[in-house]
Design an enzyme around this catalytic site. Structure first.
Site, PDB file in Angstrom:
ATOM      1  N   GLU A  57       0.821  -1.215   0.000  1.00 39.70           N
ATOM      2  CA  GLU A  57       0.000   0.000   0.000  1.00 39.70           C
ATOM      3  C   GLU A  57       0.852   1.261   0.000  1.00 39.70           C
ATOM      4  O   GLU A  57       0.432   2.298  -0.499  1.00 39.70           O
ATOM      5  CB  GLU A  57      -0.917   0.039   1.239  1.00 39.70           C
ATOM      6  N   HIS A  97       9.541 -26.322   0.991  1.00 38.00           N
ATOM      7  CA  HIS A  97       9.020 -27.513   0.321  1.00 38.00           C
ATOM      8  C   HIS A  97       7.847 -27.186  -0.591  1.00 38.00           C
ATOM      9  O   HIS A  97       7.098 -28.067  -0.988  1.00 38.00           O
ATOM     10  CB  HIS A  97       8.640 -28.557   1.375  1.00 38.00           C
ATOM     11  N   LYS A 103     -13.640   0.580  -2.295  1.00 37.32           N
ATOM     12  CA  LYS A 103     -14.494   0.851  -1.123  1.00 37.32           C
ATOM     13  C   LYS A 103     -15.754   1.592  -1.569  1.00 37.32           C
ATOM     14  O   LYS A 103     -16.858   1.294  -1.130  1.00 37.32           O
ATOM     15  CB  LYS A 103     -13.745   1.725  -0.110  1.00 37.32           C
TER      16      LYS A 103
HETATM   17  O1  LIG Z   1      -8.689   1.811  10.149  1.00 36.53           O
HETATM   18  P1  LIG Z   1      -9.680   1.907   9.049  1.00 36.53           P
HETATM   19  O2  LIG Z   1     -10.047   3.311   8.723  1.00 36.53           O
HETATM   20  O3  LIG Z   1     -10.888   1.069   9.342  1.00 36.53           O
HETATM   21  O4  LIG Z   1      -9.013   1.338   7.762  1.00 36.53           O
HETATM   22  C1  LIG Z   1      -8.636  -0.005   7.631  1.00 36.53           C
HETATM   23  C2  LIG Z   1      -7.886  -0.245   6.338  1.00 36.53           C
HETATM   24  O5  LIG Z   1      -8.767   0.007   5.279  1.00 36.53           O
HETATM   25  C3  LIG Z   1      -8.363   0.570   4.079  1.00 36.53           C
HETATM   26  O6  LIG Z   1      -9.021   0.009   3.005  1.00 36.53           O
HETATM   27  C4  LIG Z   1      -6.968   0.969   3.821  1.00 36.53           C
HETATM   28  O7  LIG Z   1      -6.519   0.611   2.563  1.00 36.53           O
HETATM   29  C5  LIG Z   1      -6.022   0.444   4.852  1.00 36.53           C
HETATM   30  O8  LIG Z   1      -4.823   1.176   4.775  1.00 36.53           O
HETATM   31  C6  LIG Z   1      -6.607   0.557   6.240  1.00 36.53           C
HETATM   32  O9  LIG Z   1      -5.653   0.093   7.172  1.00 36.53           O
END
Ligand SMILES: O=P(O)(O)OC[C@H]1O[C@H](O)[C@H](O)[C@@H](O)[C@@H]1O
Length: 433
Positions: free
Chosen positions: A273, A294, A405
């Protein structure tokens, strides 16, 4: 941690990097270090993570977890950077703990139900972690867990700790129910937050020594300096960068300790990331010594020359003797130890890659304890920040993840997101049975 880059040199491996090239690269390391130091001094977004060993207050964490300190099991509800740092620590140090640490970092319904049905919820604590407080998977799992507690007649508000940012839905919920809560420090992206409350709440509930974790990290911070030849973390970041430039686009992380398997997962998120942007970055792969000797070693030694293997040598592990046997062919094993065998396998594998001219780097620990682990986590974060400077990318953002997302949210009716349209527009060429 110490780092041995000998087997990454061009005199050993191809791709490899010559000592002269490393010396030239060291000028860029000096500039990058200046940038990093400035970022740390000004508490800039991302760079601030490298200040955590000095900033994190273990007492604050201890007092927040007090109400659940006696839990037999801790359910951490979080994903990515909000789960992997904590999981790395509690998995690595599991032998010292009586508390079972479970990480709900997936929304597989059967798996979640399995945990909730198995656990004695009265003696289970909930640790909800989300920096943004909006991550769908985490919030959905929390709602499910909460309901399971209610159905079992257990007051979840007495058993829950929240770690989140200053504002957002999770902060609101925590305020509404007056839950013990901790803050994800400003300027610290999730994947760099292992040494804050994000990673340390679970470590505390599981009875680990937070001071030693932070001291190990602080000692690693002391090594940051303007030359890769003086700083193990920068040596790792600069060498991996140089190898990637020369064709090693894959970085296989191979710890030689079962307890460090989760560490390889944590590293994969950190590396992928942070550096995977602008068509740049090195692909992290995960393997475990000796197990994957292995399964994957064949590819690493004889496949395409596009890989770097990073070994993590855990140092001395508490050994267990292998009994003597009267089977002649096995007599060489009798009287030695499993630890001795592990060490021999590690050295043999490392040598086998070098003999085939395949670049590899060794990270050396002096055991798997809080202090060494703190140093390892901090060292790899510093290595990542340095590599990000050398690539010239924005190490601390992850815009590509945000896209999916939004699409997910759009699909579930959580708003009007054009990203969701792409799902319906998928090109299909299905071969049916
Ligand atoms: O801590 P949060 O805001 O729930 O995010 C949780 C995770 O979700 C995301 O999709 C990001 O790509 C991550 O870098 C992050 O650690």
């Amino acid at each position: 941690m110490n780092v041995d880059i000998g087997n990454a040199l061009a005199s050993v491996a191809s791709p490899g990097v010559s000592k002269d090239s490393l010396e030239r690269l060291d000028e860029h390391v000096a500039d990058a270090h200046e940038r990093i130091e400035g970022g740390m001094a000004n508490a800039e977004h991302g760079y601030e993570a490298l200040n955590l060993p000095r900033r994190t207050d273990p007492d604050e964490i201890r007092s927040a977890v007090e109400p659940v300190a006696d839990a037999d099991a801790l359910l951490t509800v979080g994903i990515g950077g909000s789960a992997l740092g904590a999981a790395t620590i509690t998995d690595a140090l599991a032998d010292e703990s009586d508390t079972e640490a479970i990480y709900l970092d997936n929304v597989d319904p059967e798996w979640i139900t399995g945990h909730l049905e198995r656990l004695d919820l009265e003696n289970t604590a909930i640790n909800v972690v989300s920096r943004s407080g909006t991550t769908a998977e985490t919030l959905a799992n929390f709602l499910v867990v909460r309901e399971a507690f209610e159905s079992a007649g257990v007051d979840w508000t007495e058993r829950t700790i929240v770690t989140t940012g200053e504002a957002g839905p999770l902060r609101e919920l925590s305020d509404r129910h007056d839950l013990p809560s901790l803050k994800v420090p400003d300027g610290v992206p999730g994947r760099f937050s292992a040494l804050s409350a994000v990673g340390l709440v679970a470590a505390e509930v599981c009875g680990h020594d937070l001071e030693a974790l932070l001291e190990g990290a602080a000692a690693e911070a002391e090594t940051l300096s303007g030359s890769l030849f003086d700083c193990p973390a920068y040596a790792y970041g600069a060498t991996t960068y140089a190898l990637d430039q020369r064709g090693a686009g894959v970085n296989a992380m191979v710890p030689y300790a079962e307890s460090l398997e989760t560490y390889a997962e944590w590293f994969a998120q950190l590396w992928a990331e942070s550096l995977g942007k602008d068509d740049l970055g090195q692909t992290p792969a995960r393997a475990l010594g000796v197990t994957d000797q292995h399964s994957q070693l064949q590819l690493y030694r004889a496949g395409p020359r596009d890989k770097l293997v990073t070994f993590v040598s855990p140092g001395d592990l508490e050994d267990r003797e292998i009994p003597e046997t009267d089977v002649e062919d096995l007599s060489y094993l009798g009287g030695t130890g499993l630890g001795e065998l592990l060490e021999a396998e590690f050295e043999a594998t490392e040598a086998s890659l070098a003999a085939a001219g395949r670049p590899n780097v060794r990270i050396e620990l002096e055991g798997v304890d809080e202090y060494e682990l703190g140093g390892l986590l901090y060292g790899m974060e510093a290595a990542t920040v340095l590599a990000g400077e050398l690539y010239g990318v924005n190490t601390f953002e992850q815009p590509a993840v945000e896209w999916a997302k939004k699409a997910t949210r759009g699909l579930l009716g959580g708003g009007d997101f054009e990203e969701a349209d792409a799902v319906a527009e998928k090109t299909a060429l299905r071969i049916e049975r």
